[in-house]
Design a protein around this motif. Structure first.
Motif, PDB file in Angstrom:
ATOM      1  N   SER A   5       0.934  -0.851   0.077  1.00 41.17           N
ATOM      2  CA  SER A   5       0.335  -0.155   0.187  1.00 41.17           C
ATOM      3  C   SER A   5       0.658   1.454   0.009  1.00 41.17           C
ATOM      4  CB  SER A   5      -0.768   0.043   1.349  1.00 41.17           C
ATOM      5  OG  SER A   5      -1.874  -1.013   1.774  1.00 41.17           O
ATOM      6  N   LEU A   6       1.095   1.740  -1.261  1.00 41.85           N
ATOM      7  CA  LEU A   6       1.468   3.576  -0.908  1.00 41.85           C
ATOM      8  C   LEU A   6       0.833   4.182  -1.438  1.00 41.85           C
ATOM      9  CD1 LEU A   6       3.238   1.925  -4.398  1.00 41.85           C
ATOM     10  CD2 LEU A   6       4.755   1.418  -1.837  1.00 41.85           C
ATOM     11  N   SER A   7       1.393   5.307  -0.987  1.00 42.47           N
ATOM     12  CA  SER A   7       0.471   6.951  -0.444  1.00 42.47           C
ATOM     13  C   SER A   7       1.728   7.988  -0.678  1.00 42.47           C
ATOM     14  CB  SER A   7      -0.072   6.836   0.976  1.00 42.47           C
ATOM     15  OG  SER A   7       0.386   7.203   1.753  1.00 42.47           O
ATOM     16  N   TRP A   8       1.612   9.556  -1.392  1.00 42.34           N
ATOM     17  CA  TRP A   8       2.579  10.413  -1.140  1.00 42.34           C
ATOM     18  C   TRP A   8       1.942  11.425  -0.792  1.00 42.34           C
ATOM     19  CZ3 TRP A   8       2.405   6.287  -4.512  1.00 42.34           C
ATOM     20  CH2 TRP A   8       3.472   6.033  -4.793  1.00 42.34           C
ATOM     21  N   ASN A   9       2.344  12.159   0.602  1.00 42.43           N
ATOM     22  CA  ASN A   9       1.525  13.342   0.459  1.00 42.43           C
ATOM     23  C   ASN A   9       2.116  14.588  -0.298  1.00 42.43           C
ATOM     24  OD1 ASN A   9      -0.080  12.061   2.618  1.00 42.43           O
ATOM     25  ND2 ASN A   9       2.004  12.396   3.999  1.00 42.43           N
ATOM     26  N   ASN A  10       1.278  15.341  -0.550  1.00 43.35           N
ATOM     27  CA  ASN A  10       1.222  16.750  -1.191  1.00 43.35           C
ATOM     28  C   ASN A  10       2.280  16.899  -1.807  1.00 43.35           C
ATOM     29  OD1 ASN A  10      -0.594  17.712   1.227  1.00 43.35           O
ATOM     30  ND2 ASN A  10       1.876  17.993   2.636  1.00 43.35           N
ATOM     31  N   PRO A  11       1.584  16.115  -3.193  1.00 43.17           N
ATOM     32  CA  PRO A  11       2.608  15.597  -4.505  1.00 43.17           C
ATOM     33  C   PRO A  11       1.912  17.329  -5.169  1.00 43.17           C
ATOM     34  CG  PRO A  11       1.170  14.513  -4.525  1.00 43.17           C
ATOM     35  CD  PRO A  11       0.799  14.729  -2.978  1.00 43.17           C
TER      36      PRO A  11
END
Length: 118
Positions: free
Chosen positions: A49-55
């Motif tokens: 499970s992947l997530s990137w904050n505020n791209p």
């Protein structure tokens, strides 16, 4: 060294990488009349499970394009083996909710999705 490579290309390090392991059970698995569970594990598969904050919009575009193929080869740190591994995954539903979209500030609040081993 980068945390993730997608099809051999380094990508922006995610804010979160959650490692998971799924048991794949055979069709004859289930509970019998005495309520005892009988698992017939035929395989185990990784789930990331992947997530990137505020791209930024540019980062969001690059990330989403990297994972747009039907199958992707991912090099990642595997929690169980304790080593860098390369495996083939397919990508689940992707989401990128908007955070702000003004003249000088165009960002998404996050990008997130799951990868399931093929």
């Amino acid at each position: 060294m980068a945390m993730l490579y997608v099809n051999g290309e380094q990508i922006k390090t995610p804010s979160t990488l959650e490692w998971g392991l799924q048991d794949i059970l055979g069709g004859d698995s289930g509970r019998t009349q005495d309520a005892v569970m009988h698992n017939n594990r035929i395989s185990q598969k990784r789930k990331l499970s992947l997530s990137w904050n505020n791209p930024t919009k540019e980062e969001a575009s690059a990330i989403l394009k990297s994972f747009n193929s039907e199958y992707v080869e991912i090099k990642y740190p595997d929690a169980m083996s304790g080593a860098e591994e390369t495996r083939t995954f397919y990508v689940g539903d992707r989401s990128a909710p908007m955070k702000t979209w003004t003249v000088n500030q165009r960002r998404y609040s996050s990008i997130s999705f799951e990868l399931n081993e093929r």
